[in-house]
Each structure stands twice: as structure tokens, then as C-alpha cells.
Design an enzyme around this catalytic site. Structure first.
Site: not given
Length: 197
Positions: A157, A173
Site C-alpha cells: 500500500h 505490510c
């Protein structure tokens, strides 16, 4: 004076390193022999400021019949190859805060979202009870775009907090600059093969 044609091996960081390496700047403006120029660029690639290292897709995948990403948590970089390998790019990233939060192995992109909302996991809330779900916007930890992996709660992301890039700062992440995730979002279809190392 002839121009240096960089190979992938030395091109990983020569561009960024040239901003900070006076020897490279001198090589570009002085009459320095080609062999010496190449040695300067090679040295910059070995000791570049971002610590990017060369990753060969052949060490991880049998072929490039799909778009391919390798997230290198050691050097904090995301490597991209197009189908067939005609386009190779490298992006600086944030990575998980600890080895315990780092999932490694093979996965793929299963879903994509522009303007993602964010919901902290139970383990994130246990570490920080002040966390709460966030709609899309400037405070959202997922930035402007998200590409969800087949592992639950693992995402590639963007981020609005650019201080996180180049650091161990996530809960699992892989994050990058919003402008870079927007570029990757267009390049990576659902089904892109991914390996986290």
C-alpha cells in the site's frame, strides 16, 4: 566524452547515489577515463545510501509469465518485473517492525482498492488500544491505493507518512510513497505473483 551505459547491476542506486556522491558529480563533469567512471559508479552501487541490493527473479521464480514483485525486507525495496521481464523497476519501502510481524514466502495480489479504508487487526489493537478503523483520507495508514495479498491482513500500500519509507515501521505490510503505489497499482493486475523475502 562517451556516456556510461549502466547495467542493472550498477543502476539500482547510481541515480540516488549520484545526488550524494561528489565523486560521481566530478566524473560527470571532468575528463575522466571510462574505466575510472565505471569504477566510481560500481562503488556507488555497492555503498548506496538506500542499501538496495540486486535481486534476480530467477532465484525465486521459474518464469516471468505473470507480473512479478519481490519485496526485500532486508534492503527495504520492492522489485517489479513486467511479463517477460522487459520492464524492471525498484521502489523504496517500509517493512514490518520485527521478524515476528514479517510473513515471508510466496503469495499473490488477490484484490485492489483505490481509496482503501483501514481496520486494525486484533494484535495491532492489543499493542495500541487507541487504534480504530479509518475511512479513506489523509490519516489512513494505507495511503491512496492498496493491493491485498492472499494472506489475510497483508497489503502492499501507499502511505501519507513518508517518514516510514526506508524503515521498519509497519505491522506486517509493505508500504511505499503514494505516487509510487499509484504507479504500481496500474502495473500490477490481480494475480501478480509476489514473494516476500
Amino acid at each position: 566524452m562517451p556516456t556510461i551505459r549502466l547495467t542493472r547491476r550498477v543502476a539500482l542506486a547510481a541515480g540516488a547515489a549520484s545526488l550524494f556522491t561528489p565523486a560521481l558529480a566530478r566524473a560527470a563533469t571532468q575528463d575522466i577515463p571510462m574505466a575510472e567512471q565505471q569504477a566510481i559508479v560500481a562503488q556507488a552501487a555497492r555503498s548506496n545510501i538506500s542499501s538496495f541490493r540486486e535481486i534476480l527473479w530467477q532465484d525465486h521464480f521459474d518464469n516471468l509469465n505473470r507480473v512479478t514483485l519481490i519485496a526485500d525486507t532486508r534492503s527495504k525495496a520492492l522489485h517489479y518485473w513486467s511479463v517477460g521481464g522487459t520492464d524492471y523497476r525498484i521502489y523504496p519501502t517500509s517493512v514490518p517492525m520485527s521478524d515476528e510481524l514479517t510473513k515471508r514466502g510466496y503469495t499473490e495480489i488477490v484484490r485492489k482498492k483505490v481509496g482503501p479504508s483501514w481496520t486494525p487487526t486484533a494484535s495491532m489493537i492489543a499493542r495500541d488500544p487507541t487504534l480504530h478503523a479509518m475511512p479513506p483520507g489523509p490519516d489512513n495508514p494505507l495511503g491512496t491505493h492498496a493491493m491485498y495479498l492472499s494472506w489475510p491482513a497483508y497489503i502492499i500500500h501507499g502511505t501519507h507518512d513518508t517518514r516510514k519509507i526506508g524503515r521498519r515501521s509497519s505491522s506486517g505490510c509493505i508500504g511505499t510513497f503514494n505516487a509510487k503505489i499509484a504507479e504500481l497499482y496500474e502495473l500490477c493486475p490481480i494475480g501478480t505473483q509476489v514473494k516476500i523475502i
